[in-house]
Design a protein around this motif. Structure first.
Motif, PDB file in Angstrom:
ATOM      1  N   LYS A 516      11.145 -25.520 -76.956  1.00  0.00           N
ATOM      2  CA  LYS A 516      10.964 -24.561 -78.041  1.00  0.00           C
ATOM      3  C   LYS A 516      12.290 -24.419 -78.786  1.00  0.00           C
ATOM      4  CE  LYS A 516       7.501 -21.820 -75.564  1.00  0.00           C
ATOM      5  NZ  LYS A 516       7.155 -20.488 -75.006  1.00  0.00           N
ATOM      6  N   LEU A 517      12.185 -24.316 -80.090  1.00  0.00           N
ATOM      7  CA  LEU A 517      13.344 -24.022 -80.920  1.00  0.00           C
ATOM      8  C   LEU A 517      13.149 -22.596 -81.426  1.00  0.00           C
ATOM      9  CD1 LEU A 517      15.917 -25.459 -81.955  1.00  0.00           C
ATOM     10  CD2 LEU A 517      14.676 -25.920 -84.072  1.00  0.00           C
ATOM     11  N   LYS A 518      14.082 -21.718 -81.068  1.00  0.00           N
ATOM     12  CA  LYS A 518      13.923 -20.300 -81.367  1.00  0.00           C
ATOM     13  C   LYS A 518      15.060 -19.812 -82.258  1.00  0.00           C
ATOM     14  CE  LYS A 518      11.581 -19.130 -77.026  1.00  0.00           C
ATOM     15  NZ  LYS A 518      11.568 -18.212 -75.854  1.00  0.00           N
ATOM     16  N   VAL A 519      14.720 -18.879 -83.127  1.00  0.00           N
ATOM     17  CA  VAL A 519      15.716 -18.255 -83.996  1.00  0.00           C
ATOM     18  C   VAL A 519      15.716 -16.751 -83.715  1.00  0.00           C
ATOM     19  CG1 VAL A 519      16.435 -17.801 -86.360  1.00  0.00           C
ATOM     20  CG2 VAL A 519      15.442 -20.019 -85.762  1.00  0.00           C
ATOM     21  N   TYR A 520      16.907 -16.211 -83.488  1.00  0.00           N
ATOM     22  CA  TYR A 520      17.062 -14.792 -83.203  1.00  0.00           C
ATOM     23  C   TYR A 520      18.001 -14.153 -84.216  1.00  0.00           C
ATOM     24  CZ  TYR A 520      15.329 -16.038 -78.512  1.00  0.00           C
ATOM     25  OH  TYR A 520      14.597 -16.504 -77.461  1.00  0.00           O
ATOM     26  N   ALA A 521      17.860 -12.846 -84.386  1.00  0.00           N
ATOM     27  CA  ALA A 521      18.750 -12.081 -85.258  1.00  0.00           C
ATOM     28  C   ALA A 521      19.283 -10.885 -84.479  1.00  0.00           C
ATOM     29  CB  ALA A 521      18.007 -11.610 -86.506  1.00  0.00           C
ATOM     30  N   SER A 522      20.529 -10.508 -84.769  1.00  0.00           N
ATOM     31  CA  SER A 522      21.146  -9.339 -84.141  1.00  0.00           C
ATOM     32  C   SER A 522      21.764  -8.466 -85.218  1.00  0.00           C
ATOM     33  CB  SER A 522      22.229  -9.771 -83.142  1.00  0.00           C
ATOM     34  OG  SER A 522      22.931  -8.647 -82.653  1.00  0.00           O
ATOM     35  N   ASP A 523      21.514  -7.158 -85.117  1.00  0.00           N
ATOM     36  CA  ASP A 523      22.126  -6.233 -86.072  1.00  0.00           C
ATOM     37  C   ASP A 523      23.274  -5.458 -85.452  1.00  0.00           C
ATOM     38  OD1 ASP A 523      20.822  -4.534 -84.367  1.00  0.00           O
ATOM     39  OD2 ASP A 523      19.519  -3.634 -85.878  1.00  0.00           O
ATOM     40  N   ASN A 524      23.684  -5.843 -84.219  1.00  0.00           N
ATOM     41  CA  ASN A 524      24.764  -5.117 -83.540  1.00  0.00           C
ATOM     42  C   ASN A 524      25.774  -6.074 -82.915  1.00  0.00           C
ATOM     43  OD1 ASN A 524      23.253  -6.116 -81.427  1.00  0.00           O
ATOM     44  ND2 ASN A 524      22.459  -4.109 -80.796  1.00  0.00           N
ATOM     45  N   CYS A 525      26.072  -7.116 -83.640  1.00  0.00           N
ATOM     46  CA  CYS A 525      27.126  -8.049 -83.251  1.00  0.00           C
ATOM     47  C   CYS A 525      26.813  -8.782 -81.947  1.00  0.00           C
ATOM     48  CB  CYS A 525      28.457  -7.309 -83.119  1.00  0.00           C
ATOM     49  SG  CYS A 525      29.848  -8.296 -83.683  1.00  0.00           S
ATOM     50  N   GLY A 526      25.538  -9.103 -81.748  1.00  0.00           N
ATOM     51  CA  GLY A 526      25.153  -9.903 -80.607  1.00  0.00           C
ATOM     52  C   GLY A 526      24.909  -9.138 -79.323  1.00  0.00           C
ATOM     53  N   ASP A 527      24.968  -7.808 -79.379  1.00  0.00           N
ATOM     54  CA  ASP A 527      24.691  -7.028 -78.172  1.00  0.00           C
ATOM     55  C   ASP A 527      23.229  -7.165 -77.772  1.00  0.00           C
ATOM     56  OD1 ASP A 527      25.237  -5.287 -76.049  1.00  0.00           O
ATOM     57  OD2 ASP A 527      24.597  -3.551 -77.217  1.00  0.00           O
ATOM     58  N   THR A 528      22.328  -7.098 -78.732  1.00  0.00           N
ATOM     59  CA  THR A 528      20.905  -7.340 -78.494  1.00  0.00           C
ATOM     60  C   THR A 528      20.381  -8.273 -79.579  1.00  0.00           C
ATOM     61  OG1 THR A 528      20.262  -5.377 -79.774  1.00  0.00           O
ATOM     62  CG2 THR A 528      20.541  -5.103 -77.386  1.00  0.00           C
ATOM     63  N   TRP A 529      19.283  -8.988 -79.256  1.00  0.00           N
ATOM     64  CA  TRP A 529      18.717  -9.972 -80.169  1.00  0.00           C
ATOM     65  C   TRP A 529      17.221  -9.749 -80.320  1.00  0.00           C
ATOM     66  CZ3 TRP A 529      21.901 -13.318 -82.702  1.00  0.00           C
ATOM     67  CH2 TRP A 529      23.179 -13.499 -82.185  1.00  0.00           C
ATOM     68  N   SER A 530      16.728  -9.966 -81.533  1.00  0.00           N
ATOM     69  CA  SER A 530      15.291  -9.904 -81.793  1.00  0.00           C
ATOM     70  C   SER A 530      14.827 -11.264 -82.300  1.00  0.00           C
ATOM     71  CB  SER A 530      14.954  -8.828 -82.818  1.00  0.00           C
ATOM     72  OG  SER A 530      15.576  -9.105 -84.061  1.00  0.00           O
ATOM     73  N   SER A 531      13.622 -11.643 -81.894  1.00  0.00           N
ATOM     74  CA  SER A 531      13.095 -12.955 -82.270  1.00  0.00           C
ATOM     75  C   SER A 531      12.633 -12.950 -83.722  1.00  0.00           C
ATOM     76  CB  SER A 531      11.922 -13.323 -81.356  1.00  0.00           C
ATOM     77  OG  SER A 531      11.344 -14.543 -81.757  1.00  0.00           O
ATOM     78  N   ARG A 532      12.989 -14.022 -84.468  1.00  0.00           N
ATOM     79  CA  ARG A 532      12.546 -14.168 -85.845  1.00  0.00           C
ATOM     80  C   ARG A 532      11.597 -15.350 -86.020  1.00  0.00           C
ATOM     81  NH1 ARG A 532      11.763 -10.466 -88.155  1.00  0.00           N
ATOM     82  NH2 ARG A 532      11.858 -11.471 -90.194  1.00  0.00           N
ATOM     83  N   LYS A 533      11.716 -16.361 -85.176  1.00  0.00           N
ATOM     84  CA  LYS A 533      10.855 -17.536 -85.322  1.00  0.00           C
ATOM     85  C   LYS A 533      10.904 -18.367 -84.041  1.00  0.00           C
ATOM     86  CE  LYS A 533       8.250 -20.114 -88.106  1.00  0.00           C
ATOM     87  NZ  LYS A 533       7.041 -19.601 -88.791  1.00  0.00           N
ATOM     88  N   THR A 534       9.747 -18.904 -83.640  1.00  0.00           N
ATOM     89  CA  THR A 534       9.670 -19.843 -82.525  1.00  0.00           C
ATOM     90  C   THR A 534       8.862 -21.055 -82.956  1.00  0.00           C
ATOM     91  OG1 THR A 534       9.831 -18.115 -80.828  1.00  0.00           O
ATOM     92  CG2 THR A 534       8.894 -20.231 -80.164  1.00  0.00           C
ATOM     93  N   LEU A 535       9.457 -22.227 -82.822  1.00  0.00           N
ATOM     94  CA  LEU A 535       8.779 -23.486 -83.121  1.00  0.00           C
ATOM     95  C   LEU A 535       8.522 -24.207 -81.812  1.00  0.00           C
ATOM     96  CD1 LEU A 535      11.018 -24.694 -86.082  1.00  0.00           C
ATOM     97  CD2 LEU A 535       8.728 -23.718 -86.265  1.00  0.00           C
ATOM     98  N   SER A 536       7.270 -24.582 -81.559  1.00  0.00           N
ATOM     99  CA  SER A 536       6.930 -25.326 -80.359  1.00  0.00           C
ATOM    100  C   SER A 536       5.726 -26.205 -80.653  1.00  0.00           C
ATOM    101  CB  SER A 536       6.614 -24.370 -79.198  1.00  0.00           C
ATOM    102  OG  SER A 536       5.499 -23.557 -79.514  1.00  0.00           O
ATOM    103  N   GLY A 537       5.465 -27.160 -79.761  1.00  0.00           N
ATOM    104  CA  GLY A 537       4.304 -28.028 -79.934  1.00  0.00           C
ATOM    105  C   GLY A 537       4.330 -28.764 -81.262  1.00  0.00           C
ATOM    106  N   SER A 538       3.204 -28.752 -81.964  1.00  0.00           N
ATOM    107  CA  SER A 538       3.095 -29.476 -83.235  1.00  0.00           C
ATOM    108  C   SER A 538       3.964 -28.860 -84.315  1.00  0.00           C
ATOM    109  CB  SER A 538       1.630 -29.508 -83.692  1.00  0.00           C
ATOM    110  OG  SER A 538       1.139 -28.191 -83.909  1.00  0.00           O
ATOM    111  N   LYS A 539       4.273 -27.570 -84.221  1.00  0.00           N
ATOM    112  CA  LYS A 539       5.142 -26.929 -85.210  1.00  0.00           C
ATOM    113  C   LYS A 539       6.584 -27.397 -85.085  1.00  0.00           C
ATOM    114  CE  LYS A 539       2.149 -24.210 -87.247  1.00  0.00           C
ATOM    115  NZ  LYS A 539       1.810 -24.369 -88.674  1.00  0.00           N
ATOM    116  N   LEU A 540       6.961 -27.789 -83.860  1.00  0.00           N
ATOM    117  CA  LEU A 540       8.318 -28.281 -83.649  1.00  0.00           C
ATOM    118  C   LEU A 540       8.426 -29.769 -83.937  1.00  0.00           C
ATOM    119  CD1 LEU A 540      11.228 -27.945 -82.691  1.00  0.00           C
ATOM    120  CD2 LEU A 540      10.408 -28.114 -80.329  1.00  0.00           C
TER     121      LEU A 540
END
Length: 691
Positions: A516-540
């Motif tokens: 899986k190729l995943k993209v995360y975003a953090s609004d607190n300098c990397g202390d916590t992360w939220s998922s923005r996109k996951t590519l897997s299977g045919s999408k990847l």
């Protein structure tokens, strides 16, 4: 009875794999097999010639076996508690001393042959060097997710003196646990790797252990193999097979049977007689007992097995009990603690806190002395401190733990990075042409996180544009392992529109890999992360067909993605992380990462794979052209946008199907630009640079 060759069969997942692993070693080593068969034949003669008085005499003396538990973990719940270890030891001793309360449930047909092994297991209180120990060691390793014989090379106490038990998260062969029959283990030839590997959810009765009688007895089952017992249907790993009626476990009072899996039909008759489904060496769901015949076999092993490195006959002797601190009457002192710690976050910003958690162990009383070079708080005595730093850099951490018996220090060099707040201003483009890894002093530098150096994203000469891109693969990963590249810190506090992330990627799946190729975003300098996109299977996948782990994409095997970073709008300490996660996959590639406060029109869906070329690129002062191919006639919307997303050239014209050419306007300022073309629902983009 004559000894027959051990049979090989495929094990059922989450069952024991002892027969499979034993057979592998016997098949690979003819000399080992010959020695083992010779001992087994002698053992059967001994069993046949041992009368009831002799059996009673050999079982009168309780035998103590020293045990060391090696907890192989990843600083998570897999680092099971001492309490869970104690629960596993308690269940083991109840089973081998025949004191478990549920033995009253043994069916009447087998009550009279239920046996007491009269074997007690004690955690060692002296290590191989004679030092104080709790009999529990802890080792942080990713091999806990793919455990096998190699995990024993991380830690192994002398198998002639200790029963080694490695408690892991997952076993590579899919089993819940396994042990070799005495004399057959690999390692220092023969039997140097004697011991038990078992999953932590099949170990004990509390903590991560699964509830239920079957899983609680899995440890006792594997110890039975370690002391010479086979499954009731014989040395095979697959119950329910008709041929099991023709093999034997070399114990006279365990009826021949097919073997049940999980269920508990105490009336089951599979080979012409009532099955002993409550036997601990069975796979049925209600293990409670050993038989007197199994007791005799184990006692004969303990009395006579003197072949190989891990002689079972020496474990319980007085000299070994004294050497391991397990003799009756030995009073163990409190041990010195062992230092260890962990921080889930390895990248933070100036002024942002980073949390550290102690994993010190080996003693009940532990004092903590932390040292943080460069931190606002230079020292701490807290168990799990949180500290911040006022200056960017790469820092080390040290933890000294102590009690009245002594101390231990763990120092982790260059353990984490502190980045400047809001270092990077958008737009930021990274094509990896002059990329410098992990550069604290570069405001636009991306940083890498990975399990080890060989797994990280690395620069390579395959690219979508230019001469370089970034690649990584999961060929050596376990199922939840990952490698990440983390952005610099962006200041979106004054952004009035939605910021976006764009990048190119290429991937071709291999052998049912779960990448899986995943993209995360953090609004607190990397202390916590939220998922923005996951590519897997045919999408990847950007290409299909036969593949190898070293696949290299061609120019038309790349896709582009656009991802909204709306949650980061208005944030002064925004960060992005691109992560590759999986197991056993091929290379994944990323190129042309672009972060902008403005949308440049790339669809978030897959970009069609038509060829588009710009020449020369980089563009100079002369004429540059764009060649592309249209699969259909229609209205072409052709535009050029600058790095801020502003349209600086646009034309709309009707075109035919086939090859097309357009010129790039001359006189553009030096910088980065994007060509965007749409024909109906098709849309293509291409970056170019003006020098």
């Amino acid at each position: 009875m004559a000894f027959s060759a051990i049979t090989f069969s495929v094990f059922s997942q989450h069952q024991c794999a002892s027969a499979i692993e034993t057979n592998k070693q016997l098949d690979k080593n003819p000399e080992l097999k010959a020695a083992y068969l010779e001992y087994e034949n002698a053992l059967q003669v001994l069993n046949a010639n041992t009368n009831s008085e002799e059996r009673a005499s050999m079982n009168n003396q309780k035998k103590i076996i020293p045990v060391v538990i090696h907890i192989m973990h990843d600083y998570d719940a897999n680092n099971i508690t001492d309490a869970q270890v104690q629960s596993a030891m308690a269940q083991l001793n109840e089973d081998f001393l025949f004191t478990a309360s549920d033995t009253t449930q043994i069916v009447s047909a087998f009550k009279t042959i239920a046996g007491n092994m009269n074997v007690e297991f004690k955690l060692a209180r002296k290590d191989p060097n004679g030092n104080c120990t709790t009999g529990i060691t802890r080792w942080a390793t990713k091999e806990t997710f793919t455990a096998g014989e190699s995990i024993k090379e991380i830690v192994k106490w002398d198998p002639a003196k200790y029963l080694n038990v490695w408690v892991v998260k997952t076993i590579a062969n899919g089993a819940a646990g396994y042990s070799f029959i005495p004399g057959t283990a690999p390692g220092i030839y023969p039997d140097g790797n004697a011991g038990i590997i078992i999953r932590n959810d099949y170990f004990g009765t509390t903590g991560t252990a699964n509830p239920g009688t079957y899983t609680a007895r899995s440890f006792s089952h594997e110890v039975g193999h370690y002391l010479g017992l086979h499954h009731p249907w014989g040395p095979s790993n697959q119950p329910g097979v008709q041929s099991n009626c023709s093999i034997d476990d070399y114990v006279n009072d365990t009826p021949k049977c097919l073997g049940l899996l999980s269920n508990c039909n105490t009336s089951f008759q599979s080979c012409g007689s009532l099955d002993n489904v409550q036997n601990i060496m069975s796979y049925a769901g209600c293990p409670i007992m050993f038989t007197k015949g199994q007791v005799q076999r184990v006692q004969n092993y303990l009395n006579t097995h003197n072949y190989g490195v891990a002689k079972r006959s020496g474990l319980w002797k007085t000299g070994n009990l004294i050497a391991t601190g397990t003799n009756d009457g030995y009073v163990a002192n409190e041990c010195e603690p062992v230092s260890d710690f962990y921080s889930k976050s390895r990248i933070t910003c100036v002024g942002s806190p980073i949390e550290f958690k102690t994993y010190a162990h080996g003693a009940s009383v532990i004092n903590h002395e932390w040292t943080f070079t460069g931190a606002n708080t230079k020292t701490s005595t807290d168990d799990n401190p949180s500290v911040s730093f006022n200056q960017a850099g790469t820092y080390s951490v040290s933890l000294k733990v102590s009690n009245a018996q002594g101390n231990d220090v763990e120092t982790k060099t260059a353990y984490f990075k502190v980045l400047e707040n809001s270092q990077a201003s958008t737009p930021v483009e990274e094509g990896f042409e002059n990329f410098v890894y992990d550069n604290i002093n570069n405001a636009n530098s991306w940083h890498r996180e990975a399990p080890n150096a060989s797994s990280r994203w690395t620069i390579n000469s395959t690219s979508y544009s230019g001469a370089k891109s970034l690649k990584a693969r999961t060929s050596s990963f376990h199922s939840s392992q990952e490698t990440s590249i983390v952005s610099p810190v962006f200041d979106f506090s004054n952004v009035s529109s939605t910021p976006y992330l764009y990048f190119k990627y290429a991937y071709k799946e291999i052998d049912d890999a779960s990448d899986k190729l995943k993209v995360y975003a953090s609004d607190n300098c990397g202390d916590t992360w939220s998922s923005r996109k996951t590519l897997s299977g045919s999408k990847l996948e950007t290409a299909t067909g036969n593949n190898s782990p070293n696949w290299i994409p061609t120019s038309d095997q790349w896709k582009e993605i656009k991802i909204s970073l709306l949650p980061l709008k208005g944030d002064p300490n925004a960060m992005i992380k691109i992560t590759l996660q999986g197991m056993g996959g091929a290379f994944a590639y990323i190129d042309d990462i672009y972060v902008s406060e403005y949308a440049i029109g790339v669809e978030e869906q897959d970009i069609l794979g038509q060829n588009i070329s710009i020449y020369p690129n980089p563009v100079g002062k002369g004429i540059s052209k764009i060649d592309f191919h249209s699969k259909e006639a229609g209205m072409l919307n052709f535009s050029i946008k600058d790095a801020l997303g502003r349209t600086i050239h646009q034309e709309i014209s009707k075109i035919d199907e086939g090859e097309q050419t357009r010129e790039i306007p001359q006189g553009l300022d030096a910088g980065m630009y994007w060509v965007e073309m749409s024909i109906g629902a098709q849309r293509l983009t291409k970056k170019f640079v003006v020098q």
